[in-house]
Scaffold this active site. Sequence first.
Site, PDB file in Angstrom:
ATOM      1  N   ASP A 146       1.835   2.391 117.432  1.00  0.00           N
ATOM      2  CA  ASP A 146       2.243   3.721 116.993  1.00  0.00           C
ATOM      3  C   ASP A 146       3.706   3.604 116.563  1.00  0.00           C
ATOM      4  O   ASP A 146       4.608   3.509 117.388  1.00  0.00           O
ATOM      5  CB  ASP A 146       2.091   4.714 118.149  1.00  0.00           C
ATOM      6  CG  ASP A 146       2.590   6.114 117.786  1.00  0.00           C
ATOM      7  OD1 ASP A 146       3.193   6.277 116.703  1.00  0.00           O
ATOM      8  OD2 ASP A 146       2.385   7.036 118.600  1.00  0.00           O
ATOM      9  N   LYS A 195       6.333  11.064 110.419  1.00  0.00           N
ATOM     10  CA  LYS A 195       7.733  11.515 110.423  1.00  0.00           C
ATOM     11  C   LYS A 195       8.484  11.137 109.135  1.00  0.00           C
ATOM     12  O   LYS A 195       8.257  11.749 108.117  1.00  0.00           O
ATOM     13  CB  LYS A 195       8.446  10.963 111.652  1.00  0.00           C
ATOM     14  CG  LYS A 195       7.710  11.402 112.938  1.00  0.00           C
ATOM     15  CD  LYS A 195       8.616  11.924 113.980  1.00  0.00           C
ATOM     16  CE  LYS A 195       7.859  12.241 115.251  1.00  0.00           C
ATOM     17  NZ  LYS A 195       8.272  13.432 115.930  1.00  0.00           N
ATOM     18  N   TYR A 210       4.050   9.101 124.567  1.00  0.00           N
ATOM     19  CA  TYR A 210       3.644  10.234 123.740  1.00  0.00           C
ATOM     20  C   TYR A 210       3.110   9.709 122.417  1.00  0.00           C
ATOM     21  O   TYR A 210       3.785   8.941 121.730  1.00  0.00           O
ATOM     22  CB  TYR A 210       4.841  11.162 123.477  1.00  0.00           C
ATOM     23  CG  TYR A 210       4.453  12.387 122.683  1.00  0.00           C
ATOM     24  CD1 TYR A 210       3.881  13.473 123.318  1.00  0.00           C
ATOM     25  CD2 TYR A 210       4.630  12.436 121.299  1.00  0.00           C
ATOM     26  CE1 TYR A 210       3.491  14.601 122.589  1.00  0.00           C
ATOM     27  CE2 TYR A 210       4.248  13.555 120.569  1.00  0.00           C
ATOM     28  CZ  TYR A 210       3.682  14.632 121.228  1.00  0.00           C
ATOM     29  OH  TYR A 210       3.292  15.744 120.515  1.00  0.00           O
TER      30      TYR A 210
HETATM   31  C1  LIG Z   1       5.404   8.197 118.831  1.00  0.00           C
HETATM   32  C2  LIG Z   1       4.743   9.406 118.279  1.00  0.00           C
HETATM   33  N1  LIG Z   1       3.461   9.356 117.915  1.00  0.00           N
HETATM   34  C3  LIG Z   1       2.828  10.416 117.370  1.00  0.00           C
HETATM   35  C4  LIG Z   1       3.489  11.604 117.216  1.00  0.00           C
HETATM   36  C5  LIG Z   1       2.768  12.794 116.639  1.00  0.00           C
HETATM   37  O1  LIG Z   1       3.267  13.119 115.382  1.00  0.00           O
HETATM   38  P1  LIG Z   1       3.086  14.598 114.789  1.00  0.00           P
HETATM   39  O2  LIG Z   1       3.994  15.500 115.568  1.00  0.00           O
HETATM   40  O3  LIG Z   1       3.466  14.453 113.345  1.00  0.00           O
HETATM   41  O4  LIG Z   1       1.654  14.965 114.968  1.00  0.00           O
HETATM   42  C6  LIG Z   1       4.824  11.714 117.583  1.00  0.00           C
HETATM   43  C7  LIG Z   1       5.559  12.991 117.432  1.00  0.00           C
HETATM   44  O5  LIG Z   1       6.592  13.232 117.999  1.00  0.00           O
HETATM   45  C8  LIG Z   1       5.467  10.590 118.142  1.00  0.00           C
HETATM   46  O6  LIG Z   1       6.744  10.658 118.534  1.00  0.00           O
END
Ligand SMILES: Cc1ncc(COP(=O)(O)O)c(C=O)c1O
Length: 445
Positions: A242, A269, A140
């Site tokens: 990421d 986050k 994700y």
């Molecule tokens: C690993 C990862 N990347 C990207 C995101 C996307 O972040 P946002 O919800 O702030 O758009 C998340 C959100 O849960 C995530 O867990």
Amino acid sequence: MGEKHKTIYDRANKVIAGGVSRNTIFRKPHPYYVYEAKGSYITDVDGTRRVDFANNMASLIHGHSHPAIVNAVIEQLHRGSAYTLGTEAEVAFAELLIGRSPGFEKIRFVNSGTEAVMTMIKASRAYTGKPKIAKAEGAYHGTYDYAEISQTANPDNWGDLDKPNSVPLVHGTPPSVMDDVIIFPYNDIERTINILDQRASEIACVLIDPVPHRVGFFSATNEFVEAVYKWTRKNNALLVFDEVITFRVNYAGAQAVYSVTPDLTSLGKIIGGGFPIGAVTGRSDIMQVLDPREKVLRHPHSGTFSANPVSTTAGRVAMEMYDEKAVADLNALTAIARNQVEESIKIADVPVSITGAGSMFRMHFKATVPTSYRDAYQTKEIKTLIDKLLDYLFFEEEIVMINTCACMFATTLTQREVDRLSEALLRGFKHIKPELEQLVLRSAD
Ligand SMILES: Cc1ncc(COP(=O)(O)O)c(C=O)c1O
């Protein structure tokens, strides 16, 4: 019980698609609505007070409404929340984050993790001049089209492990997007390198979450990261991480433990201190594609609320408090919690295993620890049983967890809440034990 929630949800249903703006908060028969939250406790509109192990999907490293963050934000709010001019708050926060990792040479702020990953992918394309990306099956990375591919691949559509299918998430995803996303099996060096080799001249970046929550929440091995890094060096591609969730794992992020450094990293986050934020950081020469002083703008980049002083102030205060000692203390408390939960699993004698890193862990309804997405994949029956456990914890034990059966710790948690969690889980495991054993037996057939 639940009447006030139902009344609000009835109103919500009339004006909000599906009654919620984020599916994450949906719960059958209706979502629960918060009145206030402080530290590690959330009080809902009915007055029920629950201990929070979800922390807004891992984004509140100091729990709710931390006084130091609240005060700094109030002070900033009196001076405005966003301007078409710069702020020192942005610069001070950039200095702080750049100082945390040698791989962070330059940074740009955006508004969410999704936007950070999107900007990172587009910067990779702009830098290399290549169109495709490679990402792990099941990972994700937010809601950018390209980052979503194969996020929920299932046994009916995931295809051969030697060449996993690019599976769309959203109906109507253009076929060209599937074509531009190469899927590899996480931590599987041989298969991944074979897959990458087949499209070597077209791949701009290989996207890796070092502890991917949805894949199974186990860490990338150093061998895997190193192999991908070497591949990217040979093939004019970038290794991009990421770390939207995983930055919390070490002072310098989960990347600190690897022998190679990613070219770019996405953050989000916790770095917002409870407010919306994202960031892309990494090598100066790559980040230059965003530079407005360049003769040719390779990646023109803006955002109305990017680097707004509310998020950057909250983020700076939160990250100042999340120093080396705070990281170590939080990881130590989480390790204690994990041990206690392991003990509950043993006493309840249920086929459950745990994965995770630092201040996060996730439970799997499997006796052995999963090591791949396909191994960790949850069938509909397993998901239903996880929901039963989570509902038991929410309603009977007054505990909030993440819907994958995961806990994301905050510095406001103490041994008291840890004991409460492990004791509640012991009762919860016993509550679902007969069905769980049946399920695991059936899946072994
Ligand atoms: C690993 C990862 N990347 C990207 C995101 C996307 O972040 P946002 O919800 O702030 O758009 C998340 C959100 O849960 C995530 O867990």
